[in-house]
Write a protein that holds these residues in place. Sequence first.
Motif, PDB file in Angstrom:
ATOM      1  N   ARG A  20     -20.296   2.368 -10.644  1.00  0.00           N
ATOM      2  CA  ARG A  20     -21.566   2.071 -11.323  1.00  0.00           C
ATOM      3  C   ARG A  20     -21.522   0.650 -11.876  1.00  0.00           C
TER       4      ARG A  20
ATOM      5  N   VAL B  45     -16.975   7.649  -8.217  1.00  0.00           N
ATOM      6  CA  VAL B  45     -18.224   6.902  -8.060  1.00  0.00           C
ATOM      7  C   VAL B  45     -18.094   5.553  -8.761  1.00  0.00           C
TER       8      VAL B  45
ATOM      9  N   THR C 231     -15.400   9.197 -12.438  1.00  0.00           N
ATOM     10  CA  THR C 231     -15.433  10.465 -11.714  1.00  0.00           C
ATOM     11  C   THR C 231     -16.689  11.225 -12.068  1.00  0.00           C
ATOM     12  N   ASP C 232     -17.438  11.650 -11.064  1.00  0.00           N
ATOM     13  CA  ASP C 232     -18.645  12.438 -11.280  1.00  0.00           C
ATOM     14  C   ASP C 232     -18.265  13.823 -11.789  1.00  0.00           C
ATOM     15  N   GLU C 233     -18.844  14.240 -12.917  1.00  0.00           N
ATOM     16  CA  GLU C 233     -18.474  15.510 -13.531  1.00  0.00           C
ATOM     17  C   GLU C 233     -18.843  16.712 -12.670  1.00  0.00           C
TER      18      GLU C 233
ATOM     19  N   SER D 164     -19.512  16.760  -9.077  1.00  0.00           N
ATOM     20  CA  SER D 164     -18.878  16.813  -7.759  1.00  0.00           C
ATOM     21  C   SER D 164     -17.380  16.516  -7.790  1.00  0.00           C
TER      22      SER D 164
END
Length: 428
Positions: free
Chosen positions: A363, A361, A353-355, A357
């Motif tokens: 990777r 995500v 989880t993008d901190e 937004s």
Amino acid sequence: MKQGALLNRIMMLVLFGAIVIYLGVYAWDALTDPFTTVTAYSCTVDDAMEATGFLAREEKVIQGASAAVVDQLFSEGEKVARGQTVAVLYSSTAAADRRGQLQALEAERDQLQYALNKSGDVSDNARLSAGIIQAIAALRGSVAAEDFTRLEDQTMELKGLVYQRADTYSGEGEGAAAAQAQLESLNSQIAALQSQSAADTTRVAVEESGVFSGQVDGYETLLTLEGLETLTPADLDRLAAQKPAQDAAAVGKLITDTKWYFVCPLSEEEAGHLTEGGTVKVRFSRDWAGEVSMKVERIGPPQDGRMTVILSSTRFLSDTTLLRRQTVDLVFSSKSGIRVPKNAIRVVTETGTDEESGQTVERQVTGVYALVGAQAEFKPVEILDQRDDYCVVRAVSPDDPKAARKDLRAGDEIIVAGRDLFDGKVIR
């Protein structure tokens, strides 16, 4: 057949059958096991290249007259003070043999004088006894280590102590008179030998201080410090092909400056790794094993795609006095990490989880699967260096400090081959 013998035979057959079944099951498991593991271990790899060149120093050849026997008084690499005698020249082998006789007589004279003057008290005898024990231990240690450089001196020292400790001469009455007569006889013999030596023995002294070397190879006049900066790669090739003439009158040489140089030809690409004024590690591994950090004094202009490189150092001079043309490794950098097989490296897709937004995500993460207990555990790594069949990696800690996953460590079992691997898969 007796019942006991039959029972023993049956037991042996059963035991043999059990062993055969065990080995068969073990071999079958090994052949059908889809997972192959190896042990990871720590290693260091170097970014280095090989270079061949010459060592140059501020050297002065020590000249002596023609002699049948030359006795060098200093060891290789030993420091010499101004005015010290570095060699003794004998015009014949008989003159050299006379030196040994003279040393033995002088030692005997000193021992005899001590025996005449000794007090004979308990403390003196105790000191001599302790000295004898120490001398025996030193002599035995040298023989065990096969170090015979001081064997003659150690033997003479032990003989002297034993002679002094003995009660051959009590210092009284006829014993003292006999000892005095023998001392006078020794003095006469020593004087006669010294008189003979004056005619066929020459001592060579140095006019300045420095480091002594007993090897004169002829390059002393070809590789001068004044001419180093003008040497081209072609000049170094010609030096390598030459066989310098030996100086028959030389008894050694004196190195008068602590700074020494290594000069070698390199290609333009190889010399591009060096910076004038910088440093590089030079690793010797043939005639002398050691690593020296050397300063890049000069990188010459290119000539037919090659350049002359001059390196310098003020360390390990006494250890390198015998070295001239050497092949060394120039080490530009070293990397330490954990060695794993190249085919054990895997790239997996992880979801997070993008901190900022809050969106999910994906990777790509590079790592290896390690066998932890009975399960496969994915451990992220950073590749530091790649070789033909292995990589040197560094463990990457997980972003989440609460993550249960541990870093890769030396000694972990790495899964090299396996089907359908994922984090947490039960292997055994």
